[in-house]
Design a protein around this motif. Structure first.
Motif, PDB file in Angstrom:
ATOM      1  N   PRO A   1       0.608  -1.316  -0.132  1.00  0.00           N
ATOM      2  CA  PRO A   1      -0.709   0.034   0.151  1.00  0.00           C
ATOM      3  C   PRO A   1       0.960   1.193  -0.299  1.00  0.00           C
ATOM      4  N   TYR A   2       0.470   2.245  -0.515  1.00  0.00           N
ATOM      5  CA  TYR A   2       0.522   3.429  -0.629  1.00  0.00           C
ATOM      6  C   TYR A   2       0.472   4.342   0.464  1.00  0.00           C
ATOM      7  N   GLU A   3       1.732   5.361   1.289  1.00  0.00           N
ATOM      8  CA  GLU A   3       1.160   6.059   2.071  1.00  0.00           C
ATOM      9  C   GLU A   3       2.538   7.489   1.776  1.00  0.00           C
ATOM     10  N   TYR A   4       1.529   8.052   1.760  1.00  0.00           N
ATOM     11  CA  TYR A   4       2.417   9.365   1.886  1.00  0.00           C
ATOM     12  C   TYR A   4       3.470   9.254   2.989  1.00  0.00           C
TER      13      TYR A   4
ATOM     14  N   THR B   1       4.181   0.495   4.451  1.00  0.00           N
ATOM     15  CA  THR B   1       3.527   0.671   3.099  1.00  0.00           C
ATOM     16  C   THR B   1       5.169   1.609   2.946  1.00  0.00           C
ATOM     17  N   PHE B   2       4.491   2.456   1.871  1.00  0.00           N
ATOM     18  CA  PHE B   2       5.653   3.314   1.289  1.00  0.00           C
ATOM     19  C   PHE B   2       5.048   4.406   0.054  1.00  0.00           C
ATOM     20  N   ASP B   3       5.935   5.970   0.511  1.00  0.00           N
ATOM     21  CA  ASP B   3       5.320   6.512  -1.061  1.00  0.00           C
ATOM     22  C   ASP B   3       6.741   6.627  -1.689  1.00  0.00           C
TER      23      ASP B   3
ATOM     24  N   GLY C   1       9.857   0.767 -21.755  1.00  0.00           N
ATOM     25  CA  GLY C   1       8.741   1.760 -21.767  1.00  0.00           C
ATOM     26  C   GLY C   1       7.849   1.813 -20.419  1.00  0.00           C
ATOM     27  N   LYS C   2       8.676   0.570 -19.362  1.00  0.00           N
ATOM     28  CA  LYS C   2       7.647   0.153 -18.602  1.00  0.00           C
ATOM     29  C   LYS C   2       8.811   1.064 -17.626  1.00  0.00           C
ATOM     30  N   ILE C   3       7.717   1.364 -16.019  1.00  0.00           N
ATOM     31  CA  ILE C   3       8.180   2.396 -14.849  1.00  0.00           C
ATOM     32  C   ILE C   3       7.873   1.662 -13.139  1.00  0.00           C
ATOM     33  N   LEU C   4       8.548   1.018 -12.523  1.00  0.00           N
ATOM     34  CA  LEU C   4       8.338   0.129 -11.462  1.00  0.00           C
ATOM     35  C   LEU C   4       8.337   1.110 -10.066  1.00  0.00           C
ATOM     36  N   HIS C   5       6.950   1.598  -9.632  1.00  0.00           N
ATOM     37  CA  HIS C   5       6.806   2.891  -8.680  1.00  0.00           C
ATOM     38  C   HIS C   5       5.618   2.854  -7.512  1.00  0.00           C
TER      39      HIS C   5
ATOM     40  N   GLY D   1      -3.469   1.533  -6.286  1.00  0.00           N
ATOM     41  CA  GLY D   1      -3.715   0.200  -5.928  1.00  0.00           C
ATOM     42  C   GLY D   1      -1.982   0.220  -4.787  1.00  0.00           C
ATOM     43  N   GLY D   2      -0.755   1.057  -5.048  1.00  0.00           N
ATOM     44  CA  GLY D   2       0.261   0.527  -4.287  1.00  0.00           C
ATOM     45  C   GLY D   2       1.421   0.239  -5.552  1.00  0.00           C
ATOM     46  N   VAL D   3       2.513  -0.071  -5.067  1.00  0.00           N
ATOM     47  CA  VAL D   3       3.299  -0.777  -5.930  1.00  0.00           C
ATOM     48  C   VAL D   3       3.223  -1.551  -7.562  1.00  0.00           C
ATOM     49  N   ARG D   4       3.654  -0.535  -8.214  1.00  0.00           N
ATOM     50  CA  ARG D   4       2.939  -1.286  -9.348  1.00  0.00           C
ATOM     51  C   ARG D   4       4.227  -0.549 -10.029  1.00  0.00           C
ATOM     52  N   ILE D   5       3.474  -1.572 -11.518  1.00  0.00           N
ATOM     53  CA  ILE D   5       4.205  -0.746 -13.409  1.00  0.00           C
ATOM     54  C   ILE D   5       3.223  -0.430 -13.659  1.00  0.00           C
ATOM     55  N   ASP D   6       3.434   0.492 -14.284  1.00  0.00           N
ATOM     56  CA  ASP D   6       3.365   1.523 -15.637  1.00  0.00           C
ATOM     57  C   ASP D   6       3.962   1.603 -16.342  1.00  0.00           C
ATOM     58  N   SER D   7       3.126   1.476 -17.906  1.00  0.00           N
ATOM     59  CA  SER D   7       4.119   2.282 -19.188  1.00  0.00           C
ATOM     60  C   SER D   7       3.858   3.705 -18.687  1.00  0.00           C
ATOM     61  N   ILE D   8       4.360   3.929 -20.037  1.00  0.00           N
ATOM     62  CA  ILE D   8       5.108   5.807 -20.269  1.00  0.00           C
ATOM     63  C   ILE D   8       5.038   5.865 -21.476  1.00  0.00           C
ATOM     64  N   ALA D   9       5.200   5.304 -21.805  1.00  0.00           N
ATOM     65  CA  ALA D   9       4.991   6.460 -23.424  1.00  0.00           C
ATOM     66  C   ALA D   9       2.802   6.522 -23.644  1.00  0.00           C
TER      67      ALA D   9
END
Length: 258
Positions: free
Chosen positions: A130-133, A142-144, A223-227, A234-242
């Motif tokens: 999970p994400y937490e600022y 949790t992570f930001d 073209g993928k980022i892990l963040h 949904g917290g830590v995930r992989i997304d496309s950039i382009a």
């Protein structure tokens, strides 16, 4: 007598199969403190202080954690971390390189592709966390964004990066070899972004120099980022950039490893 000799050997080396590992203390380099410097419990400025190592004291450098920190043992036997800056310490012999690094013929410390793979694997191990600022840097519940990147490097290589996305950006710039074109990045590089202003490229300035960093992630390649960036995502995930706002928000990227 034979038993004593065996115990002495075990105290200096640990053997697994046919491979012998020598403790890093046995490879220590010596250094002199040229200006009183803080001895930290971990390689970051927010870590607990053991006090100051005095000017003129000789220490053993057990390893170079990164371009900012040495792991040292003081003359009193205390082990901790000090700044690598020549303002504080003068080395008198070659500093040993961490097992996750190699030294080039020019003396520059470089990290292998294995080290990069370890960072990515360590990050992926937290998928869904999970994400937490402003998350607690001492836990992994949790992570930001910057806490997540920091933990991945710490787990994989024992390297403690600065604690915010902006200071991580400063750190990457201090190493050099950054790019404002994300297509030029290599897997394992860090990516830095400005605040979200909408999904269209027209919402963002064409010249991004001087823009404030508000987000960081690890580039995976292809073209993928892990963040991680929000509770709703949904917290830590992989997304496309382009073609997405990530591409429009991108300021610069580069390696946190030499």
């Amino acid at each position: 007598m034979k038993k004593q000799w065996t115990m002495m050997l075990l105290a200096t080396t640990i053997t697994l199969g046919s491979t012998t590992f020598i403790p890093e203390e046995a490879q220590a380099a010596s250094a002199v403190i040229v200006s009183s410097v803080n001895l930290r419990s971990e390689p970051n400025t927010s870590a607990a202080s053991y006090g100051y190592v005095s000017t003129g004291e000789t220490v053993e450098i057990l390893s170079k954690v990164n371009s900012y920190w040495y792991k040292v043992r003081t003359s009193s036997g205390k082990v901790g971390y000090i700044s690598t800056s020549s303002r504080y310490v003068s080395t008198t012999s070659t500093v040993p390189v961490s097992t996750s690094t190699t030294a080039s013929s020019s003396g520059t410390v470089t990290y292998s592709s294995t080290a990069v793979s370890k960072v990515i694997a360590a990050g992926k191990a937290y998928l869904g966390t999970p994400y937490e600022y402003g998350s607690d840097r001492s836990t992994t519940y949790t992570f930001d964004c910057s806490d997540f990147v920091r933990q991945a490097f710490k787990d994989a290589l024992g390297v403690t990066l600065p604690s915010s996305s902006r200071t991580q950006g400063d750190y990457v710039k201090s190493i050099g070899k950054t790019s404002t074109n994300w297509h030029d990045l290599k897997p394992g590089d860090l990516m830095f972004f400005m605040s979200y202003k909408g999904g269209s490229a027209s919402n963002y300035p064409s010249n991004k120099a001087g823009q404030t960093i508000t987000h960081v992630g690890i580039y995976l390649g292809d073209g993928k980022i892990l963040h991680t960036y929000s509770k709703d995502s949904g917290g830590v995930r992989i997304d496309s950039i382009a073609g997405r706002h990530w591409e429009h928000r991108f300021i610069f990227g580069g390696s946190a490893l030499r």
